[in-house]
Each structure stands twice: as structure tokens, then as C-alpha cells.
Design a protein around this motif. Structure first.
Motif, PDB file in Angstrom:
ATOM      1  N   LEU A   1     -10.439 -16.623 -44.894  1.00 16.09           N
ATOM      2  CA  LEU A   1     -11.305 -17.699 -45.387  1.00 16.09           C
ATOM      3  C   LEU A   1     -12.717 -17.582 -44.823  1.00 16.09           C
ATOM      4  O   LEU A   1     -13.694 -17.885 -45.513  1.00 16.09           O
ATOM      5  N   ASN A   2     -12.836 -17.096 -43.594  1.00 16.78           N
ATOM      6  CA  ASN A   2     -14.144 -16.864 -43.002  1.00 16.78           C
ATOM      7  C   ASN A   2     -14.874 -15.738 -43.740  1.00 16.78           C
ATOM      8  O   ASN A   2     -16.072 -15.842 -44.027  1.00 16.78           O
ATOM      9  N   VAL A   3     -14.146 -14.669 -44.056  1.00 15.30           N
ATOM     10  CA  VAL A   3     -14.731 -13.556 -44.812  1.00 15.30           C
ATOM     11  C   VAL A   3     -15.151 -14.042 -46.203  1.00 15.30           C
ATOM     12  O   VAL A   3     -16.220 -13.678 -46.693  1.00 15.30           O
ATOM     13  N   GLU A   4     -14.324 -14.880 -46.816  1.00 21.78           N
ATOM     14  CA  GLU A   4     -14.671 -15.412 -48.138  1.00 21.78           C
ATOM     15  C   GLU A   4     -15.974 -16.209 -48.073  1.00 21.78           C
ATOM     16  O   GLU A   4     -16.860 -16.039 -48.919  1.00 21.78           O
ATOM     17  N   LYS A   5     -16.099 -17.059 -47.082  1.00 27.82           N
ATOM     18  CA  LYS A   5     -17.317 -17.867 -46.919  1.00 27.82           C
ATOM     19  C   LYS A   5     -18.545 -16.959 -46.762  1.00 27.82           C
ATOM     20  O   LYS A   5     -19.577 -17.171 -47.401  1.00 27.82           O
ATOM     21  N   SER A   6     -18.423 -15.945 -45.918  1.00 28.14           N
ATOM     22  CA  SER A   6     -19.519 -15.000 -45.701  1.00 28.14           C
ATOM     23  C   SER A   6     -19.837 -14.221 -46.977  1.00 28.14           C
ATOM     24  O   SER A   6     -21.009 -14.027 -47.320  1.00 28.14           O
ATOM     25  N   ALA A   7     -18.802 -13.791 -47.673  1.00 29.55           N
ATOM     26  CA  ALA A   7     -18.991 -13.014 -48.902  1.00 29.55           C
ATOM     27  C   ALA A   7     -19.703 -13.844 -49.969  1.00 29.55           C
ATOM     28  O   ALA A   7     -20.601 -13.340 -50.657  1.00 29.55           O
ATOM     29  N   LEU A   8     -19.320 -15.090 -50.116  1.00 27.74           N
ATOM     30  CA  LEU A   8     -19.965 -15.951 -51.112  1.00 27.74           C
ATOM     31  C   LEU A   8     -21.435 -16.172 -50.772  1.00 27.74           C
ATOM     32  O   LEU A   8     -22.302 -16.152 -51.662  1.00 27.74           O
ATOM     33  N   ARG A   9     -21.735 -16.377 -49.493  1.00 30.69           N
ATOM     34  CA  ARG A   9     -23.128 -16.547 -49.081  1.00 30.69           C
ATOM     35  C   ARG A   9     -23.919 -15.273 -49.374  1.00 30.69           C
ATOM     36  O   ARG A   9     -25.002 -15.325 -49.967  1.00 30.69           O
ATOM     37  N   LEU A  10     -23.372 -14.127 -48.994  1.00 35.13           N
ATOM     38  CA  LEU A  10     -24.053 -12.858 -49.243  1.00 35.13           C
ATOM     39  C   LEU A  10     -24.216 -12.599 -50.738  1.00 35.13           C
ATOM     40  O   LEU A  10     -25.267 -12.127 -51.179  1.00 35.13           O
TER      41      LEU A  10
ATOM     42  N   LEU B   1     -25.766 -11.679 -57.014  1.00 38.33           N
ATOM     43  CA  LEU B   1     -24.652 -11.327 -57.886  1.00 38.33           C
ATOM     44  C   LEU B   1     -24.471 -12.367 -58.990  1.00 38.33           C
ATOM     45  O   LEU B   1     -24.759 -13.541 -58.799  1.00 38.33           O
ATOM     46  N   ASP B   2     -23.954 -11.914 -60.126  1.00 36.73           N
ATOM     47  CA  ASP B   2     -23.655 -12.853 -61.210  1.00 36.73           C
ATOM     48  C   ASP B   2     -22.249 -13.431 -61.006  1.00 36.73           C
ATOM     49  O   ASP B   2     -21.522 -13.031 -60.088  1.00 36.73           O
ATOM     50  N   GLU B   3     -21.870 -14.369 -61.861  1.00 34.39           N
ATOM     51  CA  GLU B   3     -20.607 -15.093 -61.672  1.00 34.39           C
ATOM     52  C   GLU B   3     -19.380 -14.185 -61.745  1.00 34.39           C
ATOM     53  O   GLU B   3     -18.434 -14.355 -60.988  1.00 34.39           O
ATOM     54  N   GLU B   4     -19.375 -13.209 -62.656  1.00 33.18           N
ATOM     55  CA  GLU B   4     -18.211 -12.313 -62.733  1.00 33.18           C
ATOM     56  C   GLU B   4     -18.106 -11.461 -61.475  1.00 33.18           C
ATOM     57  O   GLU B   4     -17.017 -11.272 -60.923  1.00 33.18           O
ATOM     58  N   GLU B   5     -19.238 -10.947 -60.995  1.00 32.13           N
ATOM     59  CA  GLU B   5     -19.220 -10.149 -59.766  1.00 32.13           C
ATOM     60  C   GLU B   5     -18.722 -10.984 -58.585  1.00 32.13           C
ATOM     61  O   GLU B   5     -17.949 -10.496 -57.761  1.00 32.13           O
ATOM     62  N   ILE B   6     -19.140 -12.241 -58.528  1.00 32.43           N
ATOM     63  CA  ILE B   6     -18.686 -13.129 -57.459  1.00 32.43           C
ATOM     64  C   ILE B   6     -17.179 -13.347 -57.551  1.00 32.43           C
ATOM     65  O   ILE B   6     -16.473 -13.335 -56.535  1.00 32.43           O
ATOM     66  N   MET B   7     -16.677 -13.511 -58.770  1.00 33.57           N
ATOM     67  CA  MET B   7     -15.235 -13.696 -58.954  1.00 33.57           C
ATOM     68  C   MET B   7     -14.455 -12.449 -58.498  1.00 33.57           C
ATOM     69  O   MET B   7     -13.437 -12.557 -57.821  1.00 33.57           O
ATOM     70  N   LEU B   8     -14.959 -11.271 -58.824  1.00 35.96           N
ATOM     71  CA  LEU B   8     -14.302 -10.027 -58.399  1.00 35.96           C
ATOM     72  C   LEU B   8     -14.357  -9.873 -56.881  1.00 35.96           C
ATOM     73  O   LEU B   8     -13.353  -9.514 -56.245  1.00 35.96           O
ATOM     74  N   LEU B   9     -15.499 -10.172 -56.300  1.00 38.84           N
ATOM     75  CA  LEU B   9     -15.655 -10.097 -54.854  1.00 38.84           C
ATOM     76  C   LEU B   9     -14.710 -11.067 -54.159  1.00 38.84           C
ATOM     77  O   LEU B   9     -14.013 -10.699 -53.205  1.00 38.84           O
ATOM     78  N   ARG B  10     -14.669 -12.275 -54.649  1.00 34.60           N
ATOM     79  CA  ARG B  10     -13.802 -13.292 -54.049  1.00 34.60           C
ATOM     80  C   ARG B  10     -12.334 -12.872 -54.121  1.00 34.60           C
ATOM     81  O   ARG B  10     -11.573 -13.043 -53.161  1.00 34.60           O
ATOM     82  N   THR B  11     -11.940 -12.295 -55.247  1.00 39.12           N
ATOM     83  CA  THR B  11     -10.563 -11.808 -55.397  1.00 39.12           C
ATOM     84  C   THR B  11     -10.274 -10.700 -54.389  1.00 39.12           C
ATOM     85  O   THR B  11      -9.223 -10.694 -53.734  1.00 39.12           O
ATOM     86  N   ALA B  12     -11.215  -9.771 -54.246  1.00 42.07           N
ATOM     87  CA  ALA B  12     -11.038  -8.676 -53.288  1.00 42.07           C
ATOM     88  C   ALA B  12     -10.897  -9.215 -51.867  1.00 42.07           C
ATOM     89  O   ALA B  12     -10.036  -8.764 -51.106  1.00 42.07           O
ATOM     90  N   VAL B  13     -11.725 -10.192 -51.526  1.00 36.72           N
ATOM     91  CA  VAL B  13     -11.652 -10.785 -50.183  1.00 36.72           C
ATOM     92  C   VAL B  13     -10.271 -11.384 -49.945  1.00 36.72           C
ATOM     93  O   VAL B  13      -9.660 -11.181 -48.899  1.00 36.72           O
ATOM     94  N   LEU B  14      -9.769 -12.114 -50.921  1.00 35.80           N
ATOM     95  CA  LEU B  14      -8.498 -12.803 -50.737  1.00 35.80           C
ATOM     96  C   LEU B  14      -7.317 -11.835 -50.634  1.00 35.80           C
ATOM     97  O   LEU B  14      -6.296 -12.167 -50.039  1.00 35.80           O
TER      98      LEU B  14
END
Length: 185
Positions: free
Chosen positions: A17-26, A32-45
Motif C-alpha cells: 500500500l505504501n508503494v501504491e501511494k508512492s506510485a500514484l504520486r509519481l 501518466l494518463d488514466e490507463e497507464e495509472i491503472m496498469l501501474l496500480r495493478t502492477a504494484v498490487l
């Protein structure tokens, strides 16, 4: 969370969850656009989910879990490939190539430049010890210095701007602690 070994006190749900928070901020700061953010968030999880099965080379198990699960949720092969590359970029010795991979790696190691570094690092030390590598104080200081000075680097402009100075401060502090320890011996 329910299937993660209790010994995982660093690579636990709080870490993810800490990595997710950092990833979303970065992601937002890097544009990044919304799809890229969704892919990044999925990878983090999924990035540390392989620890459910094994401590070493856990990323491969995380990728396998991700590849089996995501088609059920409508992810296509191109999206799955991007998520796979982000997860594998966090493997030791791998170099991130794409911006998504770079954000993933920077988010995974965001704490290296934060004020709570020592608290987080101590959890890692305890976890490593549980899995068989017990280090003296001097060995632990050298381990941290070796990683921070020779192995780790921040990749995104944002992380370089907001975390590199903190990381350099940790290096200086660790050097001081090591010198003080050696004087005491």
C-alpha cells in the motif's frame, strides 16, 4: 494478506500500500494518463504477491498469479505484458526501461529517500534474519551502504528531485554510524 507468511514483516500489505501511494504520486507528477495509472496500480498490487510462495525470485510467482487472474477482469495481452514488465523490473539486477517500469522501481524504493528510512530498513533487517541472513551491526551498516551507494538509483526526474537528497543524507548518516561503531571496537 491472509496467505502471506507471518514472517513477512517488510514485504507485507503495508509495504504494498505504501508503494501504491508512492506510485500514484509519481504517476501524476510524471504525467501518466488514466490507463497507464491503472496498469501501474495493478502492477504494484501484484509486484510482491509471489512472496506467498517463495522468498527468492518471488517476482516470477507474482507474474504467474497476475497472468492467471487478470484475463478474468478484462485485461488484454498488451496490458498484461506491460504489467509483467513492470513487476519484473523490480527484480534484483534488472534495469527498468519504460517510464512505467521506472516509476514502479522508484515507488518500490521510495523509502530510501524518506525520513522514515530507518524504521522501514529495520523491518527489512528483521525479515532477512528470519529467512536466514543474520547480520552484525557492522555488517548491516555495510549492507545498507553497499546497496545505497552501488546498486540503487532513482530513475524518474520526480524521484531524483524529491528523494535523492534524502538518500544522500542516509548515506552520510550510515557512514557516520559505521565510523562510530568501528571506533568503539
Amino acid at each position: 494478506k491472509s496467505t502471506l507468511p507471518e514472517e513477512m514483516i517488510y514485504h507485507d500489505l503495508a509495504h504494498t500500500l505504501n508503494v501504491e501511494k508512492s506510485a500514484l504520486r509519481l504517476a501524476r507528477l510524471e504525467g501518466l494518463d488514466e490507463e497507464e495509472i491503472m496498469l501501474l496500480r495493478t502492477a504494484v498490487l501484484y509486484h510482491d504477491s509471489g512472496f506467498i510462495f517463495t522468498y527468492s525470485r518471488n517476482e516470477l510467482h507474482g507474474v504467474r498469479m497476475m497472468e492467471q487472474s487478470l484475463p478474468k477482469y478484462g485485461y488484454d495481452q498488451e496490458q498484461i505484458a506491460a504489467i509483467r514488465s513492470m513487476i519484473l523490473a523490480t527484480s534484483s539486477g534488472n534495469e527498468p526501461v519504460t517510464l512505467l517500469e521506472q516509476i514502479m522501481c522508484d515507488a518500490d524504493h521510495d523509502y530510501l529517500g524518506r525520513a522514515d528510512y530507518y524504521m522501514v530498513a529495520e523491518k527489512l533487517r528483521e525479515e532477512i534474519a528470519v529467512f536466514g541472513t543474520i547480520m552484525s551491526e557492522e555488517e548491516w551498516l555495510n549492507f545498507q551502504l553497499g546497496y545505497l551507494q552501488h546498486e540503487h538509483k532513482f530513475y524518474t526526474s520526480t524521484s531524483k528531485n524529491i528523494r535523492e537528497r534524502g538518500k544522500q543524507n542516509r548515506i552520510a548518516e550510515l557512514r557516520t554510524k559505521l565510523r562510530q561503531l568501528q571506533i568503539q571496537e
